[in-house]
Design a protein around this motif. Structure first.
Motif, mmCIF file in Angstrom:
data_model
loop_
_atom_site.group_PDB
_atom_site.id
_atom_site.type_symbol
_atom_site.label_atom_id
_atom_site.label_comp_id
_atom_site.label_asym_id
_atom_site.label_seq_id
_atom_site.Cartn_x
_atom_site.Cartn_y
_atom_site.Cartn_z
ATOM 1 N N ALA A 55 22.064 29.193 25.149
ATOM 2 C CA ALA A 55 23.465 29.282 25.513
ATOM 3 C C ALA A 55 23.330 30.176 26.891
ATOM 4 O O ALA A 55 24.352 29.704 27.960
ATOM 5 N N ALA A 56 22.723 31.228 27.035
ATOM 6 C CA ALA A 56 23.029 31.980 28.433
ATOM 7 C C ALA A 56 22.129 31.159 29.302
ATOM 8 O O ALA A 56 22.951 31.054 30.617
ATOM 9 N N GLY A 57 21.317 30.532 29.038
ATOM 10 C CA GLY A 57 20.555 29.729 30.237
ATOM 11 C C GLY A 57 21.453 28.454 30.713
ATOM 12 O O GLY A 57 21.614 28.126 32.015
ATOM 13 N N PHE A 58 22.145 27.904 29.804
ATOM 14 C CA PHE A 58 22.817 26.793 30.127
ATOM 15 C C PHE A 58 24.409 27.363 30.697
ATOM 16 O O PHE A 58 24.565 26.819 31.649
ATOM 17 N N THR A 59 24.855 28.797 30.561
ATOM 18 C CA THR A 59 25.985 29.248 31.161
ATOM 19 C C THR A 59 25.481 29.428 32.534
ATOM 20 O O THR A 59 26.399 29.323 33.515
ATOM 21 N N VAL A 60 24.197 30.027 32.632
ATOM 22 C CA VAL A 60 23.586 30.265 34.343
ATOM 23 C C VAL A 60 23.589 29.495 35.116
ATOM 24 O O VAL A 60 24.243 29.225 36.090
ATOM 25 N N LEU A 61 23.095 28.122 34.448
ATOM 26 C CA LEU A 61 23.142 26.960 35.169
ATOM 27 C C LEU A 61 24.408 26.365 35.622
ATOM 28 O O LEU A 61 24.824 25.907 36.843
ATOM 29 N N LEU A 89 28.213 16.274 40.668
ATOM 30 C CA LEU A 89 27.444 17.094 40.058
ATOM 31 C C LEU A 89 28.187 17.632 38.847
ATOM 32 O O LEU A 89 27.663 17.913 37.626
ATOM 33 N N LEU A 90 29.708 17.973 38.957
ATOM 34 C CA LEU A 90 30.240 18.399 37.600
ATOM 35 C C LEU A 90 30.685 17.383 36.669
ATOM 36 O O LEU A 90 30.698 17.819 35.490
ATOM 37 N N GLY A 91 30.825 16.239 37.067
ATOM 38 C CA GLY A 91 31.249 15.041 36.203
ATOM 39 C C GLY A 91 29.856 14.674 35.474
ATOM 40 O O GLY A 91 30.261 14.281 34.120
ATOM 41 N N ALA A 92 29.110 14.208 36.031
ATOM 42 C CA ALA A 92 28.138 13.298 35.489
ATOM 43 C C ALA A 92 26.651 14.345 35.528
ATOM 44 O O ALA A 92 25.726 14.107 34.461
ATOM 45 N N GLY A 93 26.449 15.147 36.350
ATOM 46 C CA GLY A 93 25.251 16.011 36.436
ATOM 47 C C GLY A 93 25.074 17.047 35.454
ATOM 48 O O GLY A 93 24.064 17.579 35.319
ATOM 49 N N ILE A 94 26.094 17.385 34.573
ATOM 50 C CA ILE A 94 26.038 18.337 33.615
ATOM 51 C C ILE A 94 25.352 17.755 32.291
ATOM 52 O O ILE A 94 24.624 18.499 31.675
ATOM 53 N N TYR A 95 25.659 16.418 32.055
ATOM 54 C CA TYR A 95 25.086 15.603 31.029
ATOM 55 C C TYR A 95 23.607 15.837 30.576
ATOM 56 O O TYR A 95 22.914 16.147 29.743
ATOM 57 N N PRO A 96 23.017 15.654 31.735
ATOM 58 C CA PRO A 96 21.429 15.647 31.645
ATOM 59 C C PRO A 96 20.740 17.287 31.263
ATOM 60 O O PRO A 96 19.997 17.443 30.580
ATOM 61 N N ILE A 97 21.777 18.060 31.708
ATOM 62 C CA ILE A 97 21.460 19.682 31.513
ATOM 63 C C ILE A 97 21.746 19.668 30.121
ATOM 64 O O ILE A 97 21.065 20.342 29.552
ATOM 65 N N LEU A 99 21.684 17.635 27.500
ATOM 66 C CA LEU A 99 20.675 16.999 26.971
ATOM 67 C C LEU A 99 19.189 17.712 26.778
ATOM 68 O O LEU A 99 18.661 17.965 25.820
ATOM 69 N N ALA A 100 18.912 18.175 28.168
ATOM 70 C CA ALA A 100 17.637 19.046 28.212
ATOM 71 C C ALA A 100 17.715 20.215 27.324
ATOM 72 O O ALA A 100 16.683 20.672 26.640
ATOM 73 N N ALA A 101 18.727 21.129 27.435
ATOM 74 C CA ALA A 101 19.100 22.111 26.746
ATOM 75 C C ALA A 101 18.948 21.908 25.114
ATOM 76 O O ALA A 101 18.250 22.608 24.276
ATOM 77 N N ALA A 102 19.472 20.747 24.646
ATOM 78 C CA ALA A 102 19.556 20.449 23.255
ATOM 79 C C ALA A 102 18.105 20.227 22.711
ATOM 80 O O ALA A 102 17.692 20.483 21.678
ATOM 81 N N ALA A 103 17.523 19.248 23.524
ATOM 82 C CA ALA A 103 16.168 18.927 23.361
ATOM 83 C C ALA A 103 15.182 20.096 23.113
ATOM 84 O O ALA A 103 14.342 20.302 22.406
ATOM 85 N N LEU A 104 15.318 21.308 24.175
ATOM 86 C CA LEU A 104 14.406 22.221 24.067
ATOM 87 C C LEU A 104 14.634 23.167 22.803
ATOM 88 O O LEU A 104 14.013 23.653 22.207
ATOM 89 N N TYR A 105 16.177 23.226 22.450
ATOM 90 C CA TYR A 105 16.464 24.144 21.582
ATOM 91 C C TYR A 105 15.982 23.375 20.145
ATOM 92 O O TYR A 105 15.523 24.046 19.538
ATOM 93 N N ASN A 106 16.085 22.073 19.935
ATOM 94 C CA ASN A 106 15.618 21.448 18.921
ATOM 95 C C ASN A 106 14.270 21.614 18.513
ATOM 96 O O ASN A 106 13.618 21.910 17.497
ATOM 97 N N ARG A 107 13.376 21.479 19.782
ATOM 98 C CA ARG A 107 12.073 21.605 19.505
ATOM 99 C C ARG A 107 11.636 23.203 19.268
ATOM 100 O O ARG A 107 10.727 23.323 18.419
#
Length: 123
Positions: A55-61, A89-97, A99-107
């Motif tokens: 959550a902190a990493g996502f907030t920083v990004l 960047l704000l509208g569509a660029g956030i979604y890959p971030i 998804l990446a955060a969710a995948a890393l968290y799940n792993r």
């Protein structure tokens, strides 16, 4: 179907509840100081640490993207087609971030649980 219901009639609804005076059913209890208690507490701590760090990493990004857009005025001039890149960047660029955060968290979460199971299953 209800015995007294006519064809085509919906069945009567029944609500099933526990008695109000029934004591709550206790869950499994762990004795303090047992290895199971120690492993369970360490799993909970590691999962909490993991979730807070993601959550902190996502907030920083998100803050970096917002500061970049706010303090770099030339970014409003850059366009993809007719859409400003800041909007993309704000509208569509956030979604890959996300998804990446969710995948890393799940792993990492799965890895923590696997380690817990390995430790807990040892004699």
């Amino acid at each position: 179907m209800n015995p007294g219901a006519t064809p085509g009639e919906s069945p009567a609804r029944v609500r099933v509840t526990a008695p109000r005076d029934a004591p709550p059913v206790p869950g499994p209890t762990l004795q303090p100081g047992t290895p199971e208690d120690f492993y369970l507490r360490s799993l909970i701590r590691s999962q909490l640490r993991l979730s807070l760090s993601v959550a902190a990493g996502f907030t920083v990004l998100l803050l970096v993207i917002a500061v970049l857009i706010a303090f770099w005025p030339q970014i409003h001039e850059i366009r993809v087609g007719t859409v400003p890149i800041a909007w993309l960047l704000l509208g569509a660029g956030i979604y890959p971030i996300i998804l990446a955060a969710a995948a890393l968290y799940n792993r990492a979460c799965t890895r923590n649980e696997r380690r817990y199971r390995d430790l807990a299953s040892r004699p």
